[in-house]
Write a protein that holds these residues in place. Structure first.
Motif, PDB file in Angstrom:
ATOM      1  N   THR B 190       0.853  -1.204   0.000  1.00  0.00           N
ATOM      2  CA  THR B 190       0.000   0.000   0.000  1.00  0.00           C
ATOM      3  C   THR B 190       0.883   1.247   0.000  1.00  0.00           C
ATOM      4  O   THR B 190       0.519   2.279  -0.587  1.00  0.00           O
ATOM      5  N   ALA B 191       2.063   1.167   0.640  1.00  0.00           N
ATOM      6  CA  ALA B 191       2.982   2.302   0.641  1.00  0.00           C
ATOM      7  C   ALA B 191       3.519   2.558  -0.772  1.00  0.00           C
ATOM      8  O   ALA B 191       3.612   3.713  -1.209  1.00  0.00           O
ATOM      9  N   ILE B 192       3.848   1.488  -1.493  1.00  0.00           N
ATOM     10  CA  ILE B 192       4.340   1.651  -2.871  1.00  0.00           C
ATOM     11  C   ILE B 192       3.273   2.357  -3.709  1.00  0.00           C
ATOM     12  O   ILE B 192       3.562   3.305  -4.452  1.00  0.00           O
ATOM     13  N   ALA B 193       2.028   1.888  -3.573  1.00  0.00           N
ATOM     14  CA  ALA B 193       0.935   2.481  -4.362  1.00  0.00           C
ATOM     15  C   ALA B 193       0.777   3.962  -4.030  1.00  0.00           C
ATOM     16  O   ALA B 193       0.645   4.813  -4.928  1.00  0.00           O
ATOM     17  N   LEU B 194       0.852   4.301  -2.733  1.00  0.00           N
ATOM     18  CA  LEU B 194       0.658   5.683  -2.313  1.00  0.00           C
ATOM     19  C   LEU B 194       1.806   6.581  -2.804  1.00  0.00           C
ATOM     20  O   LEU B 194       1.571   7.643  -3.390  1.00  0.00           O
ATOM     21  N   GLU B 195       3.049   6.129  -2.567  1.00  0.00           N
ATOM     22  CA  GLU B 195       4.211   6.947  -2.933  1.00  0.00           C
ATOM     23  C   GLU B 195       4.265   7.164  -4.443  1.00  0.00           C
ATOM     24  O   GLU B 195       4.619   8.246  -4.913  1.00  0.00           O
ATOM     25  N   THR B 196       3.897   6.137  -5.189  1.00  0.00           N
ATOM     26  CA  THR B 196       3.900   6.268  -6.654  1.00  0.00           C
ATOM     27  C   THR B 196       2.866   7.302  -7.095  1.00  0.00           C
ATOM     28  O   THR B 196       3.140   8.129  -7.968  1.00  0.00           O
ATOM     29  N   SER B 197       1.696   7.279  -6.454  1.00  0.00           N
ATOM     30  CA  SER B 197       0.647   8.229  -6.841  1.00  0.00           C
ATOM     31  C   SER B 197       1.070   9.667  -6.515  1.00  0.00           C
ATOM     32  O   SER B 197       0.621  10.610  -7.141  1.00  0.00           O
ATOM     33  N   LYS B 198       1.994   9.819  -5.530  1.00  0.00           N
ATOM     34  CA  LYS B 198       2.473  11.154  -5.167  1.00  0.00           C
ATOM     35  C   LYS B 198       3.675  11.564  -6.014  1.00  0.00           C
ATOM     36  O   LYS B 198       4.195  12.670  -5.870  1.00  0.00           O
ATOM     37  N   GLY B 199       4.183  10.641  -6.821  1.00  0.00           N
ATOM     38  CA  GLY B 199       5.351  10.938  -7.627  1.00  0.00           C
ATOM     39  C   GLY B 199       6.646  10.817  -6.841  1.00  0.00           C
ATOM     40  O   GLY B 199       7.709  11.223  -7.290  1.00  0.00           O
ATOM     41  N   GLN B 200       6.593  10.242  -5.630  1.00  0.00           N
ATOM     42  CA  GLN B 200       7.786  10.029  -4.790  1.00  0.00           C
ATOM     43  C   GLN B 200       8.197   8.564  -4.938  1.00  0.00           C
ATOM     44  O   GLN B 200       7.608   7.699  -4.320  1.00  0.00           O
ATOM     45  N   PHE B 201       9.232   8.372  -5.754  1.00  0.00           N
ATOM     46  CA  PHE B 201       9.544   6.971  -6.096  1.00  0.00           C
ATOM     47  C   PHE B 201      10.565   6.300  -5.170  1.00  0.00           C
ATOM     48  O   PHE B 201      10.650   5.084  -5.137  1.00  0.00           O
ATOM     49  N   ALA B 202      11.366   7.098  -4.446  1.00  0.00           N
ATOM     50  CA  ALA B 202      12.473   6.510  -3.671  1.00  0.00           C
ATOM     51  C   ALA B 202      11.993   5.450  -2.685  1.00  0.00           C
ATOM     52  O   ALA B 202      12.488   4.317  -2.690  1.00  0.00           O
ATOM     53  N   GLN B 203      10.986   5.841  -1.868  1.00  0.00           N
ATOM     54  CA  GLN B 203      10.503   4.867  -0.873  1.00  0.00           C
ATOM     55  C   GLN B 203       9.861   3.655  -1.564  1.00  0.00           C
ATOM     56  O   GLN B 203      10.053   2.520  -1.135  1.00  0.00           O
ATOM     57  N   GLY B 204       9.142   3.924  -2.642  1.00  0.00           N
ATOM     58  CA  GLY B 204       8.496   2.850  -3.401  1.00  0.00           C
ATOM     59  C   GLY B 204       9.520   1.866  -3.939  1.00  0.00           C
ATOM     60  O   GLY B 204       9.352   0.645  -3.828  1.00  0.00           O
ATOM     61  N   ILE B 205      10.619   2.426  -4.493  1.00  0.00           N
ATOM     62  CA  ILE B 205      11.671   1.544  -5.043  1.00  0.00           C
ATOM     63  C   ILE B 205      12.332   0.744  -3.915  1.00  0.00           C
ATOM     64  O   ILE B 205      12.569  -0.464  -4.037  1.00  0.00           O
ATOM     65  N   ALA B 206      12.597   1.428  -2.793  1.00  0.00           N
ATOM     66  CA  ALA B 206      13.223   0.725  -1.656  1.00  0.00           C
ATOM     67  C   ALA B 206      12.344  -0.442  -1.195  1.00  0.00           C
ATOM     68  O   ALA B 206      12.826  -1.556  -0.965  1.00  0.00           O
ATOM     69  N   LEU B 207      11.050  -0.181  -1.096  1.00  0.00           N
ATOM     70  CA  LEU B 207      10.126  -1.249  -0.677  1.00  0.00           C
ATOM     71  C   LEU B 207      10.009  -2.330  -1.754  1.00  0.00           C
ATOM     72  O   LEU B 207       9.887  -3.515  -1.444  1.00  0.00           O
TER      73      LEU B 207
END
Lengths: 235, 233
Positions: B190-207
């Motif tokens: 769910t964090a990946i989905a949220l961060e991607t929708s915000k355009g913040q990819f770093a945390q999404g990629i880490a996860l």
């Protein structure tokens, strides 16, 4: 003369339209080895499994200590007293030692006592050098000896052996017969099913043939006097 | 929007620096999924054993049903659970919606058919002689069941690994019944989905890296188990 341990009466078993077993009477007596011969598919395995309480017959009565009861009522008692051995015994995926200990571990005996008994049993079957080998890696003859030892250790009254020496070389067959003979001499009732009538006669006291679902008394092809050690097979 | 290279470098830095938020998300993910698996395994394996071992009317239909349930999307499970747990639903009074308990329940519902279907296949492949040998040597029906399970343990482990892989990577159900609340119900997906929708990819990629490593470990474990199964056969 002692009464039989179990007297099975009016045993019937059908598979579809085919009547596989229709036996009037079948006695299992202490210290007696009975050879049951018959063609492939004659119902020998089914009979042994009914005697061991593993397959439910369509109908059967059992007389124990002069008391008649239905097979279903006698089942728990039968299972406590009869051990069935498959033609190709199933080896649990663990060491020979743990395979032999299986039945004792079920009864929650102290661990030290269990392994003392197991060590004795393995020496009896001349398997002590294989104690720590995985039982699945053994030869057919060795597996059969492990299965006999695993059965003996739980001290049953009856041992039901299904084609115990099929696909074995001569030496393995002799070793297996020697162990079975010792068990019979210890007072165990032995039932041996085999389609090989001559091969098993060195250990048999009686021979009965299963023909068209009926048990018919037959002659033993070879009669060995008790107490003599089996060192060779009859021709 | 940051470039992929920048985002990936930031992701690695987040992972290595032990970023508290990131590791909280990871621990929630593992905590919820491990609980779900632990609670589901006993009931699922008992069901699988009953289906493999006993003959009863409707057995085949049940087996087909569990195989069909394998294909149910996580969002459908999420929707059903949402309706059940929402204030107007039959279990609304329990106030479980948007809690970790709801996520655990959702993941239990997702893993149950996988464990039953794969467990059933493994138990059905068990040699009939195992049960007969156990019984004839004096085992009670319960003890005979454990012996049979022990003999097909690699197949059962494979079922557990596959179910765990499925629930830790699902997003639909956790999003719907968990609500993606930071430090409470926000898990890896769910964090990946949220961060991607915000355009913040770093945390999404880490996860994503964490999920990939997990997938690698699970697949390696599965292939090792399959190899052992083949050796056993």
């Amino acid at each position: 003369m002692k009464p039989p341990l179990f007297l099975f009466r009016h045993v019937t078993k059908r598979f579809g339209d085919r009547v596989l077993l229709n036996i009037d009477e079948f006695a299992v007596s202490e210290g007696v080895c009975t050879l049951i011969s018959g063609d492939n598919g004659a119902g020998k395995t089914t009979l042994l499994k009914i005697v061991a309480g593993l397959i439910k017959p369509d109908s059967a009565k059992v007389r124990i200590n002069d008391i008649d009861m239905s097979w279903a009522k006698a089942r728990a008692r039968i299972q406590r007293n009869v051990v069935y051995l498959h033609q190709d015994p199933y080896m649990l995926d663990t060491s020979v030692e743990r395979n032999v200990a299986y039945g004792l571990r079920l009864h929650k005996e102290p661990r030290a006592r269990i392994y003392e008994k197991v060590a004795d049993a393995l020496r009896w079957a001349r398997l002590d050098h294989l104690a720590h080998r995985n039982a699945r890696s053994l030869s057919g003859g060795e597996k059969q000896r492990v299965a006999l030892t695993r059965a003996r250790i739980v001290n049953p009254s009856v041992l039901a052996l299904d084609e115990p020496t099929t696909n074995m070389d001569q030496q393995s067959r002799i070793s297996t017969y020697q162990l079975i003979d010792e068990l019979r001499n210890e007072g165990m009732a032995i039932l041996v099913a085999s389609h090989d009538q001559t091969g098993l006669t060195p250990i048999a006291d009686h021979h009965t043939q299963l023909i068209s679902g009926k048990l018919i008394e037959a002659e033993l092809a070879f009669k060995r006097s008790r107490g003599t050690k089996i060192t060779r097979l009859p021709r | 929007m940051e470039s992929l290279t920048d985002a990936s470098l930031k992701a690695l830095s987040l992972l290595v620096s032990g970023d508290a938020e990131l590791w909280a998300i990871i621990s929630i993910s593992f905590g919820v999924s491990l609980q779900a698996i632990l609670y589901t395994v006993p009931a699922a394996l008992l069901t699988a054993y009953a289906l493999a071992h006993f003959e009863f009317p409707g057995r085949r239909t049940l087996v087909s049903l569990f195989h069909t349930l394998l294909a149910v999307p996580a969002v459908v499970v999420g929707l059903t659970l949402y309706l059940t747990l929402s204030r107007s639903g039959p279990l609304g009074d329990l106030k479980l919606l948007f809690t970790q308990t709801a996520m655990v329940l959702g993941q239990m519902a997702l893993s149950f058919p996988i464990l039953v279907a794969m467990g059933h296949s493994a138990l059905q492949s068990a040699d009939r002689r195992v049960w007969e040998t156990a019984h004839t040597l004096g085992a009670t029906p319960l003890r005979a069941m454990f012996t049979v399970m022990h003999e097909v343990r690699y197949g059962l482990f494979a079922a557990v690994i596959a179910a765990f892989g499925r629930i830790i990577a699902e997003v639909g159900c956790s999003m719907m019944v968990g609500g993606n609340i930071l430090n409470y119900t926000r898990n890896i997906t769910t964090a990946i989905a949220l961060e991607t929708s915000k355009g913040q990819f770093a945390q999404g990629i880490a996860l994503g890296i964490v999920l990939l490593v997990l997938a690698l470990v699970l697949n390696y474990s599965l292939s090792t188990l399959r190899h052992r199964l083949a050796m056993q056969a």
